[in-house]
Design an enzyme around this catalytic site. Sequence first.
Site, PDB file in Angstrom:
ATOM      1  N   LEU A  63       5.880   0.350   8.166  1.00 26.79           N
ATOM      2  CA  LEU A  63       4.494   0.284   7.708  1.00 26.79           C
ATOM      3  C   LEU A  63       4.527  -0.083   6.235  1.00 26.79           C
ATOM      4  O   LEU A  63       5.358   0.429   5.487  1.00 26.79           O
ATOM      5  CB  LEU A  63       3.811   1.644   7.884  1.00 26.79           C
ATOM      6  CG  LEU A  63       3.755   2.160   9.317  1.00 26.79           C
ATOM      7  CD1 LEU A  63       3.148   3.555   9.352  1.00 26.79           C
ATOM      8  CD2 LEU A  63       2.951   1.201  10.191  1.00 26.79           C
TER       9      LEU A  63
ATOM     10  N   HIS B 286      -0.042  -8.349  16.543  1.00 23.70           N
ATOM     11  CA  HIS B 286       0.024  -7.133  17.360  1.00 23.70           C
ATOM     12  C   HIS B 286      -0.213  -7.528  18.820  1.00 23.70           C
ATOM     13  O   HIS B 286      -1.140  -8.290  19.108  1.00 23.70           O
ATOM     14  CB  HIS B 286      -1.035  -6.138  16.886  1.00 23.70           C
ATOM     15  CG  HIS B 286      -0.988  -4.846  17.642  1.00 23.70           C
ATOM     16  ND1 HIS B 286       0.020  -3.924  17.475  1.00 23.70           N
ATOM     17  CD2 HIS B 286      -1.809  -4.338  18.604  1.00 23.70           C
ATOM     18  CE1 HIS B 286      -0.180  -2.900  18.285  1.00 23.70           C
ATOM     19  NE2 HIS B 286      -1.291  -3.130  18.979  1.00 23.70           N
TER      20      HIS B 286
HETATM   21  C1  GRF Z   1       6.054  -8.779  19.097  1.00 23.83           C
HETATM   22  O1  GRF Z   1       5.611  -8.338  20.358  1.00 23.83           O
HETATM   23  C2  GRF Z   1       4.995  -8.506  18.061  1.00 23.83           C
HETATM   24  O2  GRF Z   1       3.698  -8.585  18.558  1.00 23.83           O
HETATM   25  C3  GRF Z   1       5.301  -7.105  17.643  1.00 23.83           C
HETATM   26  O3  GRF Z   1       6.699  -7.029  17.642  1.00 23.83           O
HETATM   27  C4  GRF Z   1       7.233  -7.963  18.577  1.00 23.83           C
HETATM   28  C5  GRF Z   1       8.231  -8.797  17.848  1.00 23.83           C
HETATM   29  O4  GRF Z   1       8.961  -9.618  18.703  1.00 23.83           O
HETATM   30  N1  GRF Z   1       4.690  -6.816  16.368  1.00 23.83           N
HETATM   31  P1  GRF Z   1       9.926 -10.735  18.113  1.00 23.83           P
HETATM   32  O5  GRF Z   1      10.940 -10.038  17.211  1.00 23.83           O
HETATM   33  O6  GRF Z   1       9.111 -11.740  17.369  1.00 23.83           O
HETATM   34  O7  GRF Z   1      10.604 -11.301  19.322  1.00 23.83           O
END
Ligand code: GRF
Length: 224
Positions: free
Chosen positions: A96, A113
């Site tokens: 965070l 998200h």
């Molecule tokens: C994704 O699902 C994103 O929405 C979330 O964390 C995940 C990251 O995946 N915040 P990656 O590392 O980009 O494959």
Amino acid sequence: MRRGAFRLGVLASGTGTNFDAIVAAVDEGRLDAEVAVVVTNRPGAKVADKAAARNIEVRTVDHRDFADRRAFDRAVGDELERYAVDLVVMAGFDRLVTGELLQRFPARVLNIHPALLPAFKGLDAQAQANRYGVKLAGATVHLVDEDVDHGPIVIQSAVPVFDDDSDEDLRLRILAREHEIYPYAIRLFAEGRVRVDGRRVRITGSRDGDGDAHLTNPGPRRRA
Ligand code: GRF
């Protein structure tokens, strides 16, 4: 990798598939920008290998080396400033962030998200949505503020949920959509088309020629 003037600083902790999607958009000329640096808090993160393989600068700032969040954010901010980034892109960053970082990049820190906010904030959003029995799920690109998954929404895009979806089925369907909308959202910033008006994020300019505009709310932005 194509070199553009608009400099991105990617914050990531894990696999980095969103990072891949952003780099692909740059390479394919869909996003006129350059990933100036990837900052990771996880030594050995897969995303760091991917970036290094593409000759993109990687800085590791291990959060465990800092007394508190603000000190960690100061170090992350220093790296981002050193690389003179125009936009900070959180892509699977598992920390965070505090005002310490945000005040250095006002309205310039994005997150993605895997849910249609404000529903299903926090961890395992896709499984939360699946368990709840929603018919539509999706992804949200938003500006980051000091509250979790809360800042002004830039783009949202919905995907269907099917009765027999496993959590993993839904996660992958949403992830594929993330890979489409994140580069598009970044492009809107790179083109200077984003105006933040309180919680309302207004996208300016014509959508004609925006091949990706269909990924978001498909209607006109104003009532007729
Ligand atoms: C994704 O699902 C994103 O929405 C979330 O964390 C995940 C990251 O995946 N915040 P990656 O590392 O980009 O494959």
